[in-house]
Write an enzyme that holds these catalytic residues in place. Sequence first.
Site, PDB file in Angstrom:
ATOM      1  N   ARG A 122     -11.512  59.632 -30.843  1.00 37.54           N
ATOM      2  CA  ARG A 122     -10.894  58.540 -30.093  1.00 37.54           C
ATOM      3  C   ARG A 122      -9.693  58.984 -29.245  1.00 37.54           C
ATOM      4  NH1 ARG A 122     -10.672  53.241 -33.742  1.00 37.54           N
ATOM      5  NH2 ARG A 122     -10.685  52.269 -31.681  1.00 37.54           N
ATOM      6  N   ARG A 397      -7.447  43.982 -41.977  1.00 35.76           N
ATOM      7  CA  ARG A 397      -7.045  44.259 -40.591  1.00 35.76           C
ATOM      8  C   ARG A 397      -7.828  43.385 -39.624  1.00 35.76           C
ATOM      9  NH1 ARG A 397      -7.255  50.349 -39.130  1.00 35.76           N
ATOM     10  NH2 ARG A 397      -6.447  49.327 -37.280  1.00 35.76           N
TER      11      ARG A 397
END
Length: 418
Positions: A122, A397
Amino acid sequence: MKKLKIIGGRPLFGEIDISGSKNAALPIIASSILSSGNLILSNVPKLHDVSTMIKLLKTMGASFIDHGDHCLKIEAHSLNNYIASYDLVKTMRASILVLGPLLAKYGEARVSLPGGCAIGARPVNLHINGLRKMGAEINIKEGYIDAKANRLRGATISLETITVTGTANLMMAATLAKGKTLLKNVAIEPEIINLGECLQSMGANIEGLGTRIISIEGVDSLRGHSHEIIPDRIEAATYLIGACVTKGSLKLNKLRIDHLDSVIDLLKKAGAQISFQKNQIDVSLNGDIQPINFSTNPYPGVPTDVQAQFMVLNALADGDSEIKETIFENRLMHVLELQRMGADINLDKNTAYIKGVRKLNAAPVMATDLRASAALVLAGLTAKGETIIDRIYHIDRGYEEIDRKLSQLGAQVLRLDS
Ligand code: EPU
């Protein structure tokens, strides 16, 4: 460390409301940095990642007033600190979303470089290269992105890979740049459109939202505004798949059907009965689950964020299937945990070859990321006996009150403090 205990083997039945979208709320909260007024947001989900974004903006001098009922007032028009520290960024990569707005509004930003992640490397090179093209001077020093610009200027930026937060960062930066920015090969996810519409209402001059080329004519300032966060299509998809794998029947309210086309197509192929009206969907599945084959793709393709949950569906299907993950190079960690529950899945690079086993067994398992956790919860709901999922903090989350919502649907779910 908190764990989730699930006594599985019961179908999900009943009705729940879908919460606001995490991946729309995060950039939209970051966009408040650009505004010279206050931003009032509704349908803000109560999630750990949202709290982290709020905490980050507070360290910069912003204040937040919780009006209750998922409504939040943000005063972020005069910040006094332009740093996103490693301590916060390491807990949430989406903190990178403050980079573009800080640079555009204040001409400087120091944002910790997000490190690797459980689902892939990422990188954020496309965010950085795009801002450089807009005239920013950017140095990477001591793990931080140090960025400066007198005033960003419009530029033509072609993204070599479609990136969701990259598109969001560059679109936000361009709103206050001098001149016109053309962003090519941009993300067209509903969350990007929701952000773009919020920016437009703040006075930004954006054209082409929802197409692969966005044109932004920079303005001198943006004003305050009220905006509604779209429903979370990934949360909705997770419960839709939950209804099917447990052979239950659910009604989901407050969602956007038009954001779920690829998911609904796959569920129909799997044998689900689906009917919908405006913002409401009914889903059930009786009999055998039919296996489905797919590759993940940027919107409007099948989202990578539902790949793990569909893996559970295929693991329980009557036949063989293939799933190819094309967005993140390491987003198949849940397969190893599903194997521990009796799934018959072989991995070859980024493709999973699944032989349906019709039933999974309860087992202690470990969550590795947000959507992997969701998949393990679904697997646990189908397995007779007690499944204990470790590292459940991942799920908080991105899923608002998942234990309450599942209990409301008849599941036996309990949080354990170990
Ligand atoms: N990429 C680059 N360079 C960049 C940026 C991205 O090479 O500068 C690559 C990535 O490595 C990846 C691909 O481009 O292979 C797409 O990544 P993208 O940038 O689109 O992902 P993201 O913006 O970091 C958002 C969501 C993710 C979701 C992905 C893909 C947010 C806050 N996060 O991440 O959500 O999986 O888009 O749709 O919007 C989740 O909610 O569980 C989650 C991980």
